[in-house]
Design a protein around this motif. Structure first.
Motif, PDB file in Angstrom:
ATOM      1  N   ALA A 329      -0.305 -15.223  -6.087  1.00 63.81           N
ATOM      2  CA  ALA A 329      -1.590 -14.307  -5.810  1.00 63.81           C
ATOM      3  C   ALA A 329      -2.102 -13.444  -6.803  1.00 63.81           C
ATOM      4  CB  ALA A 329      -1.334 -13.683  -4.506  1.00 63.81           C
ATOM      5  N   ILE A 330      -0.905 -12.903  -7.558  1.00 65.33           N
ATOM      6  CA  ILE A 330      -1.527 -11.891  -8.724  1.00 65.33           C
ATOM      7  C   ILE A 330      -2.030 -12.477  -9.687  1.00 65.33           C
ATOM      8  CG2 ILE A 330      -0.588 -10.364 -10.439  1.00 65.33           C
ATOM      9  CD1 ILE A 330       1.534  -9.086  -8.153  1.00 65.33           C
ATOM     10  N   ARG A 331      -1.494 -13.724 -10.169  1.00 65.53           N
ATOM     11  CA  ARG A 331      -1.887 -14.610 -11.252  1.00 65.53           C
ATOM     12  C   ARG A 331      -3.572 -15.029 -10.874  1.00 65.53           C
ATOM     13  NH1 ARG A 331       1.847 -18.781 -14.104  1.00 65.53           N
ATOM     14  NH2 ARG A 331       0.025 -18.830 -15.579  1.00 65.53           N
ATOM     15  N   GLU A 332      -3.661 -15.007  -9.603  1.00 63.98           N
ATOM     16  CA  GLU A 332      -5.162 -15.306  -9.305  1.00 63.98           C
ATOM     17  C   GLU A 332      -6.194 -14.143  -9.183  1.00 63.98           C
ATOM     18  OE1 GLU A 332      -4.748 -17.741  -5.742  1.00 63.98           O
ATOM     19  OE2 GLU A 332      -3.781 -19.377  -6.754  1.00 63.98           O
ATOM     20  N   GLY A 333      -5.501 -13.069  -9.592  1.00 65.89           N
ATOM     21  CA  GLY A 333      -6.318 -11.733  -9.435  1.00 65.89           C
ATOM     22  C   GLY A 333      -6.228 -10.868  -8.246  1.00 65.89           C
ATOM     23  N   GLU A 334      -4.957 -11.097  -7.448  1.00 63.56           N
ATOM     24  CA  GLU A 334      -5.054 -10.195  -6.274  1.00 63.56           C
ATOM     25  C   GLU A 334      -4.259  -8.965  -6.602  1.00 63.56           C
ATOM     26  OE1 GLU A 334      -6.185 -10.051  -3.226  1.00 63.56           O
ATOM     27  OE2 GLU A 334      -6.717 -12.368  -2.534  1.00 63.56           O
ATOM     28  N   SER A 335      -4.202  -8.275  -5.812  1.00 66.94           N
ATOM     29  CA  SER A 335      -3.181  -6.865  -5.992  1.00 66.94           C
ATOM     30  C   SER A 335      -1.925  -7.252  -5.140  1.00 66.94           C
ATOM     31  CB  SER A 335      -3.753  -5.539  -5.292  1.00 66.94           C
ATOM     32  OG  SER A 335      -4.015  -5.799  -3.858  1.00 66.94           O
ATOM     33  N   ILE A 336      -1.077  -6.463  -5.153  1.00 69.13           N
ATOM     34  CA  ILE A 336       0.466  -6.732  -4.684  1.00 69.13           C
ATOM     35  C   ILE A 336       0.301  -6.632  -3.189  1.00 69.13           C
ATOM     36  CG2 ILE A 336       2.959  -6.346  -4.714  1.00 69.13           C
ATOM     37  CD1 ILE A 336       2.661  -5.349  -7.272  1.00 69.13           C
ATOM     38  N   ALA A 337      -0.247  -5.677  -2.712  1.00 63.95           N
ATOM     39  CA  ALA A 337      -0.072  -5.250  -1.423  1.00 63.95           C
ATOM     40  C   ALA A 337      -0.661  -6.134  -0.579  1.00 63.95           C
ATOM     41  CB  ALA A 337      -1.089  -3.956  -0.893  1.00 63.95           C
ATOM     42  N   MET A 353       2.640   1.689   1.414  1.00 61.97           N
ATOM     43  CA  MET A 353       3.152   2.454   0.116  1.00 61.97           C
ATOM     44  C   MET A 353       2.965   2.045  -1.383  1.00 61.97           C
ATOM     45  SD  MET A 353       6.829   4.289   1.466  1.00 61.97           S
ATOM     46  CE  MET A 353       7.240   5.126  -0.134  1.00 61.97           C
ATOM     47  N   VAL A 354       3.198   0.667  -1.120  1.00 59.54           N
ATOM     48  CA  VAL A 354       2.611  -0.234  -2.415  1.00 59.54           C
ATOM     49  C   VAL A 354       1.153  -0.005  -2.698  1.00 59.54           C
ATOM     50  CG1 VAL A 354       2.673  -2.658  -3.363  1.00 59.54           C
ATOM     51  CG2 VAL A 354       4.657  -1.819  -2.135  1.00 59.54           C
ATOM     52  N   ASP A 355       0.394   0.010  -1.431  1.00 58.82           N
ATOM     53  CA  ASP A 355      -0.958   0.066  -1.861  1.00 58.82           C
ATOM     54  C   ASP A 355      -1.347   1.217  -2.443  1.00 58.82           C
ATOM     55  OD1 ASP A 355      -3.643  -0.939  -1.694  1.00 58.82           O
ATOM     56  OD2 ASP A 355      -3.789  -0.310   0.524  1.00 58.82           O
ATOM     57  N   VAL A 356      -0.932   2.297  -1.887  1.00 59.98           N
ATOM     58  CA  VAL A 356      -1.251   3.624  -2.291  1.00 59.98           C
ATOM     59  C   VAL A 356      -0.750   3.756  -4.015  1.00 59.98           C
ATOM     60  CG1 VAL A 356      -0.723   6.105  -2.318  1.00 59.98           C
ATOM     61  CG2 VAL A 356      -1.238   4.860  -0.208  1.00 59.98           C
ATOM     62  N   GLY A 357       0.490   3.265  -4.195  1.00 56.64           N
ATOM     63  CA  GLY A 357       1.180   3.233  -5.500  1.00 56.64           C
ATOM     64  C   GLY A 357       0.131   2.415  -6.487  1.00 56.64           C
ATOM     65  N   GLU A 358      -0.673   1.356  -6.114  1.00 56.50           N
ATOM     66  CA  GLU A 358      -1.198   0.582  -6.901  1.00 56.50           C
ATOM     67  C   GLU A 358      -2.741   1.505  -7.295  1.00 56.50           C
ATOM     68  OE1 GLU A 358      -0.949  -4.002  -6.758  1.00 56.50           O
ATOM     69  OE2 GLU A 358      -1.367  -3.272  -4.713  1.00 56.50           O
ATOM     70  N   GLU A 359      -3.279   2.305  -6.039  1.00 54.36           N
ATOM     71  CA  GLU A 359      -4.351   2.867  -6.263  1.00 54.36           C
ATOM     72  C   GLU A 359      -4.158   4.047  -7.211  1.00 54.36           C
ATOM     73  OE1 GLU A 359      -5.716   3.921  -2.438  1.00 54.36           O
ATOM     74  OE2 GLU A 359      -6.384   2.015  -2.007  1.00 54.36           O
ATOM     75  N   THR A 360      -3.002   4.870  -7.106  1.00 56.98           N
ATOM     76  CA  THR A 360      -2.685   5.784  -7.984  1.00 56.98           C
ATOM     77  C   THR A 360      -2.246   5.712  -9.058  1.00 56.98           C
ATOM     78  OG1 THR A 360      -0.696   6.190  -6.998  1.00 56.98           O
ATOM     79  CG2 THR A 360      -2.490   7.274  -5.750  1.00 56.98           C
ATOM     80  N   LEU A 363       3.055   2.933  -8.977  1.00 57.28           N
ATOM     81  CA  LEU A 363       3.658   1.783  -8.328  1.00 57.28           C
ATOM     82  C   LEU A 363       5.272   2.060  -8.284  1.00 57.28           C
ATOM     83  CD1 LEU A 363       3.478  -0.546  -6.460  1.00 57.28           C
ATOM     84  CD2 LEU A 363       3.205  -1.904  -8.704  1.00 57.28           C
ATOM     85  N   ASP A 364       5.557   2.368  -9.727  1.00 55.83           N
ATOM     86  CA  ASP A 364       7.170   2.529  -9.855  1.00 55.83           C
ATOM     87  C   ASP A 364       7.920   3.563  -9.030  1.00 55.83           C
ATOM     88  OD1 ASP A 364       5.748   4.303 -11.241  1.00 55.83           O
ATOM     89  OD2 ASP A 364       7.271   4.472 -12.927  1.00 55.83           O
ATOM     90  N   ASN A 365       7.031   4.861  -9.058  1.00 50.41           N
ATOM     91  CA  ASN A 365       7.511   5.980  -7.875  1.00 50.41           C
ATOM     92  C   ASN A 365       7.503   5.317  -6.612  1.00 50.41           C
ATOM     93  OD1 ASN A 365       8.201   7.427 -10.281  1.00 50.41           O
ATOM     94  ND2 ASN A 365       6.005   8.303 -10.177  1.00 50.41           N
ATOM     95  N   MET A 366       6.707   4.985  -5.982  1.00 52.06           N
ATOM     96  CA  MET A 366       6.432   4.472  -4.610  1.00 52.06           C
ATOM     97  C   MET A 366       7.525   3.392  -4.511  1.00 52.06           C
ATOM     98  SD  MET A 366       4.267   5.997  -2.728  1.00 52.06           S
ATOM     99  CE  MET A 366       3.076   6.955  -2.882  1.00 52.06           C
ATOM    100  N   LEU A 367       7.836   2.410  -5.334  1.00 49.89           N
ATOM    101  CA  LEU A 367       8.934   1.630  -5.113  1.00 49.89           C
ATOM    102  C   LEU A 367      10.376   2.006  -4.905  1.00 49.89           C
ATOM    103  CD1 LEU A 367       7.572  -1.330  -7.383  1.00 49.89           C
ATOM    104  CD2 LEU A 367       7.895  -1.451  -4.780  1.00 49.89           C
ATOM    105  N   TYR A 368      10.421   3.309  -5.732  1.00 49.43           N
ATOM    106  CA  TYR A 368      11.799   4.027  -5.802  1.00 49.43           C
ATOM    107  C   TYR A 368      11.812   4.683  -4.398  1.00 49.43           C
ATOM    108  CZ  TYR A 368      12.360   3.690 -10.851  1.00 49.43           C
ATOM    109  OH  TYR A 368      12.437   3.337 -12.133  1.00 49.43           O
TER     110      TYR A 368
END
Length: 420
Positions: A329-337, A353-360, A363-368
């Motif tokens: 999905a990411i290769r096709e241009g989608e976000s992770i969330a 949380m992943v969605d917020v991490g991508e927007e801000t 992402l690494d801090n949200m995944l932690y």
């Protein structure tokens, strides 16, 4: 001016690129490649292969003279605890400003004979021959896995190897800490089950046959429970070898089934559906892969490559397929969330949380944070499982002992009545 051959990955499309670049040094060559929006995975000066062969010949001559450390026989890979300690020590030496080759020699010199020492001897030889640390470690898969190699490679490319090693050490220590907690919590119930199995087996093989001989001598009509107990005892006496064979055969059968992709998916899917235990497996997998992904992203590894490594560390085919779907999905241009939500392997909290991490852009801090939350939940669930197992084991053992006592005493009461 030297010409450098390189292999790189396009940070946007994930496509592999092979080309050459003119630069005075390897560091400048890497900088030129990165300016094109590419992530260097391998770079080497043209014609260096011949130089390496000549260096290897010289090294072999020196080895024959006895100037190098000798490898010892070892079986298996490097234990997680040893690798964790090595990573922390290497991180400390690099942070102190020592050259990588000297750091490796120090750690190789203080290592005990075994798989890690053998791997370090080969790594030092390869680094002396002109290979990068990541290239040398990639040749030792029993000691350094894909995650380890790629993080070191990212540290070399970004010029921050000491920082990456520190993150890698912290990652290994957290994973080791969670593993120790789970293993420590399981020691008590496993010990009780093994002891109880041994006692019941002893009663079945040596005690019950003696009572059987007594009952046959007095020609008693035995109750149904006593007949069932004696039949069980006869089965254990005649087929005792099945006690260890059946569990081993079951484990081997599961391993054979998991050799096939479809079979592995079915086994992993069923394991996630086991009450309570399945929840522990799912949450521990989410915690491990989230921390892996967060560590790789924070280290500068491209998202597509990081997803592949996180997928390989999951150890569960359900999550492997989920990460493959996210990767596509990411290769096709989608976000992770969005694809993460479609996989349904995590709850809505993680997706948000992943969605917020991508927007801000954090992402690494949200995944932690996701990994920390799930690590804590796994600890609570394991403690709950142990609390549940303790009374359950008492009840089961009480029923077994009660059944044996009743089955043996009913004929004895009848025998006493006849004698009186």
């Amino acid at each position: 001016m030297p010409v450098y051959q390189y292999e790189a990955m396009d940070a946007t499309t994930g496509a592999e690129v092979k080309d050459t670049v003119d630069a005075p040094t390897e560091a400048e060559a890497q900088a030129l490649v990165r300016q094109k929006g590419l992530f260097v995975t391998r770079i080497q000066e043209k014609g260096r292969g011949k130089k390496e062969k000549d260096k290897k010949k010289d090294k072999d001559k020196k080895k024959a003279a006895g100037g190098k450390a000798k490898k010892t026989f070892s079986m298996g890979g490097v234990g997680a605890k040893k690798l964790c300690t090595f990573t922390r020590q290497l991180s400390t030496l690099q942070d102190a400003g020592l050259p990588i080759l000297r750091s490796l020699r120090i750690l190789e010199g203080q290592s005990k004979p075994g798989a890690l020492k053998n791997a370090l001897i080969d790594v030092i030889d390869d680094v002396e021959s002109g290979n990068t640390l990541s290239e040398a470690m990639a040749k030792q898969p029993k000691a350094f896995d894909n995650l380890y190699v790629n993080m070191v490679k990212a540290g070399e490319a970004g010029g921050a190897l000491e920082v990456i090693l520190q993150r890698l050490a912290e990652f290994k220590e957290r994973a080791q800490s969670l593993k120790r907690k789970v293993q420590g919590a399981m020691i008590y119930p496993v010990a009780v089950i093994l002891v109880a199995t041994g006692i019941v087996t002893f009663i079945m093989i040596w005690i019950i046959p003696k009572f059987k001989a007594i009952f046959e001598g007095f020609d008693l009509t035995l109750p149904a429970v006593t007949v069932a107990l004696i039949e069980s005892s006869n089965f254990v006496v005649n087929y005792w070898y099945l006690l260890p064979t059946v569990p081993i055969a079951f484990v081997l059968m599961i391993k054979l089934i998991k050799k096939n992709k479809t079979g592995a998916y079915v086994v992993d899917w069923l394991s996630l559906r086991i009450p309570l235990l399945g929840n522990i497996l799912a949450k521990s997998t989410v915690a491990r892969t989230a921390r892996t992904l967060g560590t790789l992203i924070a280290s500068g590894v491209p998202i597509l490559e990081a997803l592949v490594i996180a997928r390989d560390t999951s150890g569960n085919q359900v999550f492997v397929r989920a990460y493959q779907h996210i990767h596509q999905a990411i290769r096709e241009g989608e976000s992770i969330a969005v694809p993460l939500k479609e996989t349904r392997v995590v709850d809505d909290m993680v997706v948000n949380m992943v969605d917020v991490g991508e927007e801000t852009g954090a992402l690494d801090n949200m995944l932690y944070k996701v990994a920390d939350v799930y690590d804590e939940e796994v600890t609570v669930l394991v403690d709950g499982l142990i609390s549940l197992l303790e009374p359950l084991m008492v009840v089961v053992l009480g029923l077994i002992v009660g059944f044996i006592v009743i089955a043996l005493f009913l004929p004895l009461i009848e025998l006493l009545n006849k004698l009186s």
